[in-house]
Design a protein around this motif. Structure first.
Motif, PDB file in Angstrom:
ATOM      1  N   ALA A 494       0.958  -0.756   0.116  1.00  0.00           N
ATOM      2  CA  ALA A 494       0.215   0.341   0.053  1.00  0.00           C
ATOM      3  C   ALA A 494       0.549   1.517  -0.451  1.00  0.00           C
ATOM      4  O   ALA A 494       0.134   2.269   0.308  1.00  0.00           O
ATOM      5  N   ASN A 495       2.306   1.483  -0.086  1.00  0.00           N
ATOM      6  CA  ASN A 495       2.919   2.273  -0.389  1.00  0.00           C
ATOM      7  C   ASN A 495       3.150   2.991   0.642  1.00  0.00           C
ATOM      8  O   ASN A 495       3.259   3.777   1.188  1.00  0.00           O
ATOM      9  N   ALA A 496       3.177   2.795   2.304  1.00  0.00           N
ATOM     10  CA  ALA A 496       3.252   2.936   4.041  1.00  0.00           C
ATOM     11  C   ALA A 496       4.452   3.740   3.546  1.00  0.00           C
ATOM     12  O   ALA A 496       5.450   3.016   3.033  1.00  0.00           O
ATOM     13  N   ASP A 497       5.018   4.635   4.781  1.00  0.00           N
ATOM     14  CA  ASP A 497       5.841   4.953   4.664  1.00  0.00           C
ATOM     15  C   ASP A 497       6.984   4.849   6.204  1.00  0.00           C
ATOM     16  O   ASP A 497       8.215   4.998   6.171  1.00  0.00           O
ATOM     17  N   LEU A 498       6.365   4.852   7.490  1.00  0.00           N
ATOM     18  CA  LEU A 498       7.177   4.579   8.175  1.00  0.00           C
ATOM     19  C   LEU A 498       6.489   3.158   9.321  1.00  0.00           C
ATOM     20  O   LEU A 498       4.440   3.458   9.749  1.00  0.00           O
ATOM     21  N   VAL A 499       7.199   2.901  10.037  1.00  0.00           N
ATOM     22  CA  VAL A 499       6.699   2.255  11.031  1.00  0.00           C
ATOM     23  C   VAL A 499       7.451   2.776  12.492  1.00  0.00           C
ATOM     24  O   VAL A 499       8.732   2.458  12.815  1.00  0.00           O
ATOM     25  N   LEU A 500       6.514   2.694  13.427  1.00  0.00           N
ATOM     26  CA  LEU A 500       7.233   2.476  14.865  1.00  0.00           C
ATOM     27  C   LEU A 500       6.952   1.019  15.841  1.00  0.00           C
ATOM     28  O   LEU A 500       5.436   0.566  15.770  1.00  0.00           O
ATOM     29  N   ASN A 501       7.973   1.364  16.400  1.00  0.00           N
ATOM     30  CA  ASN A 501       7.969   0.264  17.002  1.00  0.00           C
ATOM     31  C   ASN A 501       8.522   0.638  18.833  1.00  0.00           C
ATOM     32  O   ASN A 501       9.193   1.278  18.472  1.00  0.00           O
ATOM     33  N   GLY A 502       7.896  -0.689  20.059  1.00  0.00           N
ATOM     34  CA  GLY A 502       9.192  -0.775  20.345  1.00  0.00           C
ATOM     35  C   GLY A 502       9.421  -1.669  21.584  1.00  0.00           C
ATOM     36  O   GLY A 502      10.159  -2.084  20.397  1.00  0.00           O
ATOM     37  N   HIS A 503       9.405  -2.488  22.304  1.00  0.00           N
ATOM     38  CA  HIS A 503       9.337  -3.814  23.106  1.00  0.00           C
ATOM     39  C   HIS A 503      11.030  -3.789  23.415  1.00  0.00           C
ATOM     40  O   HIS A 503      11.151  -4.201  24.491  1.00  0.00           O
ATOM     41  N   ASP A 504      12.222  -3.966  22.481  1.00  0.00           N
ATOM     42  CA  ASP A 504      13.115  -3.310  22.713  1.00  0.00           C
ATOM     43  C   ASP A 504      13.405  -1.961  23.254  1.00  0.00           C
ATOM     44  O   ASP A 504      13.255  -1.405  22.949  1.00  0.00           O
ATOM     45  N   HIS A 505      14.673  -1.731  24.331  1.00  0.00           N
ATOM     46  CA  HIS A 505      14.335  -0.584  25.014  1.00  0.00           C
ATOM     47  C   HIS A 505      15.396   0.463  24.499  1.00  0.00           C
ATOM     48  O   HIS A 505      17.158  -0.082  25.600  1.00  0.00           O
ATOM     49  N   ASP A 506      15.787   0.930  23.326  1.00  0.00           N
ATOM     50  CA  ASP A 506      16.515   1.886  23.308  1.00  0.00           C
ATOM     51  C   ASP A 506      16.241   1.898  21.532  1.00  0.00           C
ATOM     52  O   ASP A 506      14.761   1.895  21.896  1.00  0.00           O
ATOM     53  N   TYR A 507      16.527   3.024  21.207  1.00  0.00           N
ATOM     54  CA  TYR A 507      16.524   3.485  20.101  1.00  0.00           C
ATOM     55  C   TYR A 507      17.494   2.983  19.253  1.00  0.00           C
ATOM     56  O   TYR A 507      18.185   2.795  18.975  1.00  0.00           O
ATOM     57  N   GLU A 508      16.354   3.306  17.859  1.00  0.00           N
ATOM     58  CA  GLU A 508      17.400   2.244  16.517  1.00  0.00           C
ATOM     59  C   GLU A 508      16.312   2.915  15.270  1.00  0.00           C
ATOM     60  O   GLU A 508      15.272   2.870  15.424  1.00  0.00           O
ATOM     61  N   ARG A 509      17.117   3.218  14.318  1.00  0.00           N
ATOM     62  CA  ARG A 509      16.527   3.697  12.765  1.00  0.00           C
ATOM     63  C   ARG A 509      17.298   2.858  12.108  1.00  0.00           C
ATOM     64  O   ARG A 509      18.518   3.302  11.329  1.00  0.00           O
ATOM     65  N   PHE A 510      16.166   2.687  10.968  1.00  0.00           N
ATOM     66  CA  PHE A 510      16.514   1.005   9.624  1.00  0.00           C
ATOM     67  C   PHE A 510      16.439   2.709   9.068  1.00  0.00           C
ATOM     68  O   PHE A 510      15.354   3.484   7.934  1.00  0.00           O
ATOM     69  N   ALA A 511      17.026   2.831   7.422  1.00  0.00           N
ATOM     70  CA  ALA A 511      16.596   2.939   6.216  1.00  0.00           C
ATOM     71  C   ALA A 511      15.635   2.456   5.807  1.00  0.00           C
ATOM     72  O   ALA A 511      15.559   0.968   6.630  1.00  0.00           O
ATOM     73  N   PRO A 512      14.875   2.618   4.362  1.00  0.00           N
ATOM     74  CA  PRO A 512      13.873   1.722   4.070  1.00  0.00           C
ATOM     75  C   PRO A 512      14.149   0.636   3.554  1.00  0.00           C
ATOM     76  O   PRO A 512      14.835   0.414   3.144  1.00  0.00           O
ATOM     77  N   GLN A 513      13.107  -0.345   3.858  1.00  0.00           N
ATOM     78  CA  GLN A 513      13.428  -1.519   3.197  1.00  0.00           C
ATOM     79  C   GLN A 513      12.001  -1.683   2.796  1.00  0.00           C
ATOM     80  O   GLN A 513      10.802  -1.510   3.167  1.00  0.00           O
ATOM     81  N   ASN A 514      12.428  -2.889   1.951  1.00  0.00           N
ATOM     82  CA  ASN A 514      11.279  -4.333   1.713  1.00  0.00           C
ATOM     83  C   ASN A 514      10.691  -4.641   2.321  1.00  0.00           C
ATOM     84  O   ASN A 514      11.368  -5.116   3.581  1.00  0.00           O
ATOM     85  N   PRO A 515       9.524  -5.953   2.335  1.00  0.00           N
ATOM     86  CA  PRO A 515       9.935  -7.364   3.163  1.00  0.00           C
ATOM     87  C   PRO A 515      10.581  -8.202   3.282  1.00  0.00           C
ATOM     88  O   PRO A 515      10.545  -8.686   4.067  1.00  0.00           O
ATOM     89  N   SER A 516      11.950  -8.285   2.905  1.00  0.00           N
ATOM     90  CA  SER A 516      12.725  -9.166   3.177  1.00  0.00           C
ATOM     91  C   SER A 516      14.104  -8.597   3.282  1.00  0.00           C
ATOM     92  O   SER A 516      14.949  -9.154   3.496  1.00  0.00           O
TER      93      SER A 516
END
Length: 588
Positions: A494-516
């Motif tokens: 659906a061409n979504a842009d951002l996903v936000l999560n928690g669970h791991d008690h840290d901060y991490e940013r990823f580059a844009p990725q496909n489902p693989s």
């Protein structure tokens, strides 16, 4: 202190005298990172308090050999250091004279009266139920008669924690608590009364160690101590350099944190078998990103769209409020290293946020409604009217996530099993329930997945953001979780842009990725892990592909400015922490 369990460490204020013993100088087999210091130096004391608090140690149990001894003369300096710092750290005394014989009732009574009059009411002296705490050593020949002497002598209301001996539980007289001091034993459990751990024992005048140091074993010992939930969780010791039991930093186990590998393990509750990294970045492997990108230590500079009237700003964070019974809760104020929910909520109060996206695990340990009212509500609850919550695993430690649903009411969308969507400005926002077993699964064809596909089809916004608790991709303690693969595939389609999560008690940013999990700068989804709401921190383990920025020692919130065709991000740290991360991106 707010209550048990309490993590404490045995502490020795007898340097420089103890550096020279039995004709050996220095009397230690190790090289302290701070050199052969003076225990009366104010800067040394404050540095040691900071180091203990980094290790989530709340109390120093300072060796005390009697009135006028150097351990007595330095106790006011320790107390003043803690009071000056204002961090909530506390001191207690370890009454050592029992090791020399059997002090009389009169001698004990005089010593307890002295401790009460000189130190017991000091704001930095540990009190439980209003009573000043004294740990009492026991000699090899001591038994129930020792407890009888101390009970008779304790006319001043001291809170006594006595060292165990054979048959201690059968004594007619019982103190307020029991502990074990066994530095040559890796871990010792005393039926919930205490759990003590030692990093190693290698005395300066002995040829072989009685207990060999082993960081892997030490991390396991720390995990066992935490899991024990014992009232007294004791570190043997912080700085007994002569016996070689210190966890204070030494050249032999120095680490990038500056506090040493043994305190790192305590800081990360035994999850630091791999040394925790400082903030790191990975430069993107391609230059064909949708905007010009320069990756630096903590920011990414891009061409940002100009602000418009339709812009909105939101904030996000997860893994938030400590259990009111947590040793670091400190009346809701927390400490330097744990329970920072009030500090992170202060950041929210200072921003004019249209919505606050909470990423699960709002209230530890089990999300009861009463705990919400004591911890989450006075902190993040001050912004309750703007919170759009998502469920985490700790929510369901209370049956049916009842405390969560009761606290958030209509905002929790209980009728739809906690997943829902809404718009903020030009953006479509989707909150999902990642506790799959409670909602009929998260896989293809599950009720939630069918709802997600229908919701995406019904909303044709140019920009889409989704959030839930457990991350699909993570370099943190829990790692990547393929259970959310279908979510990612549907969002990507659906061409979504951002996903936000928690669970791991840290901060991490990823580059844009496909489902693989491959870099995809054309249609890929950028993920942020923001488990920095206040509870505690986890160490990173295996760094995942496309991880661009990581930090595991800073609490804070992620701020997103949502434009009609793009977004700006900025990680905002709590006061006094230098780490941040910022940048911009475009919608697909």
């Amino acid at each position: 202190m707010s209550g048990f369990p309490i993590r404490a460490a045995f502490f020795y204020p007898w340097f420089p005298e103890a550096w020279n013993q039995q004709g050996i100088s220095p009397f230690t087999r190790y090289s302290p990172s701070n050199g052969f210091y003076d225990s009366s130096n104010a800067a040394t004391i404050q540095g040691q308090i900071r180091a203990m608090q980094y290790g989530q140690i709340q109390v120093g149990i300072s060796s005390w050999w009697g009135v006028g001894h150097n351990t007595d003369l330095r106790l006011p300096l320790l107390l003043n250091g803690a009071t000056t710092m204002g961090t909530g750290f506390r001191w207690a005394t370890y009454y050592e004279k029992e090791s020399l014989g059997d002090p009389s009732i009169t001698e004990i009574q005089n010593d307890l009266t002295y401790l009460r009059n000189h130190y017991g009411s000091d704001p930095s002296y540990l009190r439980i139920g209003g009573r000043f705490v004294v740990f009492v050593y026991a000699g090899s020949g001591d038994g129930c008669g020792m407890v009888d002497r101390w009970k008779a002598a304790n006319t001043v209301g001291a809170y006594l924690v006595m060292k165990v001996f054979a048959g201690y539980l059968s004594c007619a007289s019982q103190p307020d608590g029991w502990h074990q001091y066994s530095p040559a034993v890796a871990e010792d459990s005393q039926q919930g009364a205490s759990f003590s751990i030692s990093p190693g024992f290698y005395k300066a005048n002995e040829i072989l160690p009685r207990l060999t140091r082993d960081l892997t074993r030490w991390n396991q010992n720390v995990r066992d101590m935490v899991a024990s939930k014992a009232r007294w969780q004791l570190v043997t010791t912080f700085n007994e350099w002569g016996e070689g039991t210190s966890v204070e930093s030494a050249i032999g186990w120095a680490s990038i944190s500056g506090y040493g590998a043994y305190l790192d393990a305590l800081h990360y509750n035994g999850q630091a078998s791999v040394a925790p990294p400082t903030t790191t970045t990975t430069t993107p492997t391609t230059a064909t990103s949708p905007a010009t990108t320069t990756t630096t230590t903590s920011s990414t500079t891009t061409t940002s769209p100009p602000p418009t009237a339709s812009d909105a700003t939101v904030a996000a964070g997860g893994d938030i409020a400590c259990d009111p019974g947590d040793g670091g809760f400190n009346g809701g104020l927390g400490t330097t290293w744990v329970c920072n929910e009030l500090a992170t909520s202060d950041l929210l109060l200072s921003g004019n946020y249209a919505k606050i996206l909470t990423l699960g695990d709002h209230q530890y340990e089990n999300n009861t409604y009463s705990a919400f009212l004591q911890s989450f509500d006075p902190s993040w609850g001050r912004l309750k009217a703007r919170i759009a919550p998502a469920l985490g695993n700790h929510e369901y430690l209370t049956s049916g996530a009842a405390g969560y649903y009761q606290y958030f009411g209509a905002a929790a969308h209980q009728a739809s099993n906690g997943y829902y969507s809404y718009d903020v400005g030009a953006w479509h926002m989707i909150a999902l329930n990642a506790e799959c077993s409670h909602v009929g699964g998260c896989g293809a064809g599950s009720p939630q997945e069918q709802w997600l596909k229908a919701d995406l089809a019904a909303h044709t916004n140019a920009c889409v953001l989704a959030y839930w608790h457990q991350p699909r991709w993570s370099s943190g303690q829990h790692g990547s979780d393929a259970a959310y693969d279908v979510f990612w595939k549907d969002l990507y389609a659906a061409n979504a842009d951002l996903v936000l999560n928690g669970h791991d008690h840290d901060y991490e940013r990823f580059a844009p990725q496909n489902p693989s999990g491959q870099l995809d700068t054309t249609r890929g989804i950028r993920e942020f892990v923001v488990g920095t709401g206040g509870k505690n921190h986890y160490a990173f383990t295996t760094v995942q592909a496309n991880s661009q920025v990581r930090n595991s020692d800073t609490y804070g919130v992620l701020q997103l400015t949502l434009h009609a065709s793009g977004y700006d991000w900025k990680f905002i740290p709590v006061a006094g922490r230098p780490f941040t991360d910022s940048g911009s991106g475009s919608c697909h």
